[in-house]
Design a protein around this motif. Structure first.
Motif, mmCIF file in Angstrom:
data_model
loop_
_atom_site.group_PDB
_atom_site.id
_atom_site.type_symbol
_atom_site.label_atom_id
_atom_site.label_comp_id
_atom_site.label_asym_id
_atom_site.label_seq_id
_atom_site.Cartn_x
_atom_site.Cartn_y
_atom_site.Cartn_z
ATOM 1 N N SER A 1 -34.101 28.685 29.711
ATOM 2 C CA SER A 1 -33.674 27.426 29.196
ATOM 3 C C SER A 1 -33.027 26.617 29.867
ATOM 4 C CB SER A 1 -32.562 27.828 27.773
ATOM 5 O OG SER A 1 -32.150 26.548 27.257
ATOM 6 N N SER A 2 -33.558 25.423 29.876
ATOM 7 C CA SER A 2 -32.932 24.377 30.903
ATOM 8 C C SER A 2 -33.351 22.938 30.274
ATOM 9 C CB SER A 2 -33.595 24.393 32.100
ATOM 10 O OG SER A 2 -35.160 24.074 32.173
ATOM 11 N N GLY A 3 -32.552 21.867 30.991
ATOM 12 C CA GLY A 3 -32.772 20.577 30.588
ATOM 13 C C GLY A 3 -34.299 20.061 30.674
ATOM 14 N N THR B 1 -30.720 10.589 20.007
ATOM 15 C CA THR B 1 -29.528 11.404 20.471
ATOM 16 C C THR B 1 -28.274 10.661 20.027
ATOM 17 O OG1 THR B 1 -30.633 12.570 22.241
ATOM 18 C CG2 THR B 1 -28.339 12.236 22.405
ATOM 19 N N GLY C 1 -29.515 17.569 29.474
ATOM 20 C CA GLY C 1 -29.231 19.158 29.649
ATOM 21 C C GLY C 1 -28.986 19.992 28.347
ATOM 22 N N VAL C 2 -28.778 21.139 28.458
ATOM 23 C CA VAL C 2 -28.560 22.216 27.531
ATOM 24 C C VAL C 2 -27.188 22.997 27.810
ATOM 25 C CG1 VAL C 2 -30.684 22.156 26.385
ATOM 26 C CG2 VAL C 2 -30.015 23.691 28.277
ATOM 27 N N GLY C 3 -26.356 23.153 26.999
ATOM 28 C CA GLY C 3 -25.207 23.837 27.388
ATOM 29 C C GLY C 3 -24.218 23.094 28.047
ATOM 30 N N ARG D 1 -30.081 14.225 24.814
ATOM 31 C CA ARG D 1 -31.306 13.472 25.644
ATOM 32 C C ARG D 1 -31.157 12.244 25.864
ATOM 33 N NH1 ARG D 1 -36.450 16.385 23.216
ATOM 34 N NH2 ARG D 1 -35.570 15.245 21.548
ATOM 35 N N LYS E 1 -27.042 27.568 31.814
ATOM 36 C CA LYS E 1 -28.156 26.649 31.722
ATOM 37 C C LYS E 1 -28.577 25.647 32.775
ATOM 38 C CE LYS E 1 -28.815 28.243 27.019
ATOM 39 N NZ LYS E 1 -29.077 28.096 25.709
ATOM 40 N N MET F 1 -25.353 17.558 26.917
ATOM 41 C CA MET F 1 -25.656 17.817 25.779
ATOM 42 C C MET F 1 -26.546 16.772 25.249
ATOM 43 S SD MET F 1 -24.148 20.399 24.454
ATOM 44 C CE MET F 1 -23.935 19.865 22.824
#
Length: 158
Positions: free
Chosen positions: A45-47, A84, A67-69, A75, A23, A73
């Motif tokens: 799926s992206s940040g 977060t 980001g994601v993955g 925000r 991602k 991790m």
């Protein structure tokens, strides 16, 4: 830093390429076609996603960045960063008042508790026949007048 350049022939191929890899931190698309933008947003799926620009999303302090993955991790920025890096602790505190009503939830389960539970979760009762015959509108009007009376005379003089 390395900037890979990949030749893609169609939006479908681009979406598949994105979905086949890790991602990304950000996805960029240059188009005036709203359907293509929607597909990028919903099918990947992206940040973050930026339309018709690059990197600019990092400068907008009211947007979350992260980001994601494998791209990251969480925000950060403003409330997003606070959320977060904070932990909201859920607390349920049971009081002593009314515990006899709630005791039916806990073992040991007896016939008496089962009957109490059936009463609490049983079918809904309808209006008494008197109310069904006169209709709901007069009751609604009466309720409005009672509410106005309580607000004007009882609550202001309390």
């Amino acid at each position: 830093p390395v900037l890979p350049i990949v030749t893609i022939k169609s939006l479908d191929e681009a979406l598949e390429h994105i979905k086949d890899g890790e991602k990304p931190l950000a996805a960029y698309i240059f188009t005036n076609d709203g359907n293509k933008v929607s597909r990028l947003i919903t099918e990947t799926s992206s940040g973050g996603v930026t339309v018709n620009d690059v990197i600019l999303h990092m400068t907008v302090d009211t947007l979350p960045f992260g980001g994601v993955g494998n791209s990251g991790m969480g925000r950060y920025r403003g409330k997003y960063g606070f959320d977060t890096f904070s932990h909201e602790k859920a607390i349920l505190k049971r009081g002593f008042m009314g515990e006899s009503l709630m005791a039916v939830r806990y073992p040991p389960f007896t016939t008496k508790k089962f009957e109490q539970l059936k009463k609490l979760t049983g079918g809904r009762k309808g209006f008494p026949k008197f109310f069904r015959h006169i209709g709901v509108l007069p009751i609604l009007i009466l309720g409005v007048f009672v509410g106005i009376f309580i607000q004007r005379f009882l609550l202001r003089h309390a």
